[in-house]
Design a protein around this motif. Structure first.
Motif, short mmCIF file in Angstrom:
data_model
loop_
_atom_site.label_atom_id
_atom_site.label_comp_id
_atom_site.label_asym_id
_atom_site.label_seq_id
_atom_site.Cartn_x
_atom_site.Cartn_y
_atom_site.Cartn_z
N SER A 8 0.80 -1.22 0.00
CA SER A 8 0.00 0.00 0.00
C SER A 8 0.84 1.28 0.00
O SER A 8 0.30 2.36 0.14
CB SER A 8 -0.93 0.01 1.23
N SER A 30 -4.66 3.12 2.28
CA SER A 30 -5.27 1.99 2.97
C SER A 30 -6.75 1.93 2.63
O SER A 30 -7.35 2.93 2.24
CB SER A 30 -5.11 2.11 4.50
N GLY A 31 -7.31 0.75 2.81
CA GLY A 31 -8.74 0.58 2.57
C GLY A 31 -9.04 0.09 1.17
O GLY A 31 -8.15 -0.12 0.34
N GLN A 32 -10.31 -0.07 0.91
CA GLN A 32 -10.78 -0.58 -0.38
C GLN A 32 -10.65 0.48 -1.46
O GLN A 32 -11.15 1.60 -1.31
CB GLN A 32 -12.24 -1.02 -0.26
N CYS A 33 -9.99 0.14 -2.55
CA CYS A 33 -9.84 1.06 -3.68
C CYS A 33 -11.13 1.10 -4.49
O CYS A 33 -11.77 0.07 -4.72
CB CYS A 33 -8.67 0.63 -4.56
N SER A 34 -11.51 2.28 -4.90
CA SER A 34 -12.68 2.45 -5.76
C SER A 34 -12.32 3.38 -6.90
O SER A 34 -11.29 4.05 -6.88
CB SER A 34 -13.87 3.00 -4.96
N THR A 35 -13.16 3.43 -7.92
CA THR A 35 -12.92 4.27 -9.09
C THR A 35 -14.02 5.31 -9.21
O THR A 35 -15.15 5.12 -8.75
CB THR A 35 -12.86 3.43 -10.37
N ARG A 121 -8.76 6.89 -9.29
CA ARG A 121 -8.89 5.94 -8.20
C ARG A 121 -8.93 6.69 -6.87
O ARG A 121 -8.35 7.77 -6.74
CB ARG A 121 -7.74 4.94 -8.21
N TRP A 123 -9.27 6.15 -2.27
CA TRP A 123 -9.16 5.29 -1.10
C TRP A 123 -9.75 6.02 0.10
O TRP A 123 -9.81 7.25 0.13
CB TRP A 123 -7.70 4.94 -0.81
N HIS A 134 -8.62 10.40 6.87
CA HIS A 134 -9.75 9.58 6.49
C HIS A 134 -10.73 10.43 5.67
O HIS A 134 -10.78 11.66 5.84
CB HIS A 134 -10.50 9.05 7.72
N HIS A 138 -15.90 7.57 5.73
CA HIS A 138 -15.24 6.44 6.39
C HIS A 138 -15.09 6.66 7.89
O HIS A 138 -15.19 5.71 8.68
CB HIS A 138 -13.86 6.22 5.76
#
Length: 320
Positions: A8, A30-35, A121, A123, A134, A138
């Motif tokens: 990461s 960190s955490g779930q990657c999204s687009t 992208r 996070w 953050h 989140h």
């Protein structure tokens, strides 16, 4: 190009010279990657923001102002700023593309003016400069706050906001420019309406009033972390609620009022060193020595009662 240093960790480096500092980032995601997808408004606002924060384009900003002044001689400062927000990025692109017939530009500059890729992208967590950031979505239900930011303004007013997205935006071209950026919602900076400043320096913001101009982007290196503390109240939330703003020192940094001096021996006495506000990095060093630690015994002091003082029998009786 991006050189990963772990699952990461990110560090941006390039094979081309003279890349501006705003394209170099180092941190940990960190955490779930999204687009996501930049719409037309976000694309224009983001590219304008990047150009105005790049020192290389400062002469082009002045040229654009001269161009607008010639086009509209009686243009007002408000109209000039609006024109810059909506037209500057496209004007720079056309100007540099046309000037390539007569001048040679760096490769990164030719890629940069074409604009970013629309897809990006994101996070929920980003660690950098001793901070852990953050997104508001989140972290809003967690016990600690990591989604507040503070940015110094040009008019001596700090801007406070909430991180909505932590984005990695990439550019077209062979250079492979990348940038980490926060997309934020800002609180209103109008004094006594969206912000109030106490005589001793404490700043409050109204969580129900937002900054009027759509200018959401900020570089992680240009902002500090902030915490928003609601005031105690007896009734439910109302339009008159305020949050107290507290700036957070990054991890590994502490505040001191003493000057850091390097001296092997100081024989002076009765002199007071000059004081200033410093940030001193605190490092934890493991003790790798192999000697035994001698136990420290408490002093062998015996209690000698005072004959003039009578014991308090009542307190002894109560304790039993």
């Amino acid at each position: 190009m991006s050189i990963p240093e772990g699952p990461s960790d990110i560090r941006f480096s390039y094979n081309y010279p003279d890349i501006p500092p705003l394209f170099y980032h180092e941190g940990r995601i960190s955490g779930q990657c999204s687009t996501g997808w930049l719409n037309d408004e976000d694309n224009t606002v983001f590219q304008t923001f990047m150009m105005l924060n790049c020192e290389t384009f400062a002469p082009y900003e002045r040229m654009f102002e001269e161009y607008m002044t010639l086009s509209v001689p009686d243009i007002t400062p408000v109209a000039m700023q609006k024109a810059k927000d909506t037209k500057f990025a496209e004007w720079c692109k056309d100007y540099i593309n046309d000037a390539t017939q007569f001048y040679t530009f760096p490769m990164w500059m030719l890629d940069f003016v074409q604009g970013p890729r629309r897809s990006y992208r994101s996070w929920p967590i980003y660690h950098t400069r001793g901070y852990t950031f953050h997104t508001h979505n989140h972290g809003q239900n967690k016990k600690t706050q990591h989604y507040g930011v503070c940015v110094p303004g040009t008019n001596e007013t700090d801007y406070y906001g909430l991180i909505q997205e932590i984005m990695m935006v990439e550019y077209h071209g062979d250079v492979g420019l990348k940038v980490m950026v926060f997309k934020c919602s800002w609180f209103d900076t109008t004094e006594n309406r969206g912000m109030r400043i106490h005589p001793f320096g404490l700043v409050d913001v109204s969580p129900r009033r937002q900054y009027a101009k759509y200018d959401p982007f900020v570089l992680p290196g240009n902002c500090d972390q902030a915490c928003f503390i609601p005031y105690p109240r007896e009734r439910r939330q109302s339009l008159d609620d305020w949050w107290a703003c507290a700036k957070i020192f990054p991890r590994g940094i502490r505040e001191t009022s003493e000057i850091a001096l390097t001296a092997w021996q100081d024989d002076r006495r009765g002199q007071v060193a000059e004081s200033s506000l410093l940030r001193v990095e605190a490092h934890v060093v493991d003790d790798v020595s192999d000697y035994d630690i001698a136990p420290v015994n408490p002093p062998n002091d015996e209690y000698v009662p005072d004959p003039d003082v009578e014991p308090d029998h009542d307190s002894d009786d109560d304790s039993e």
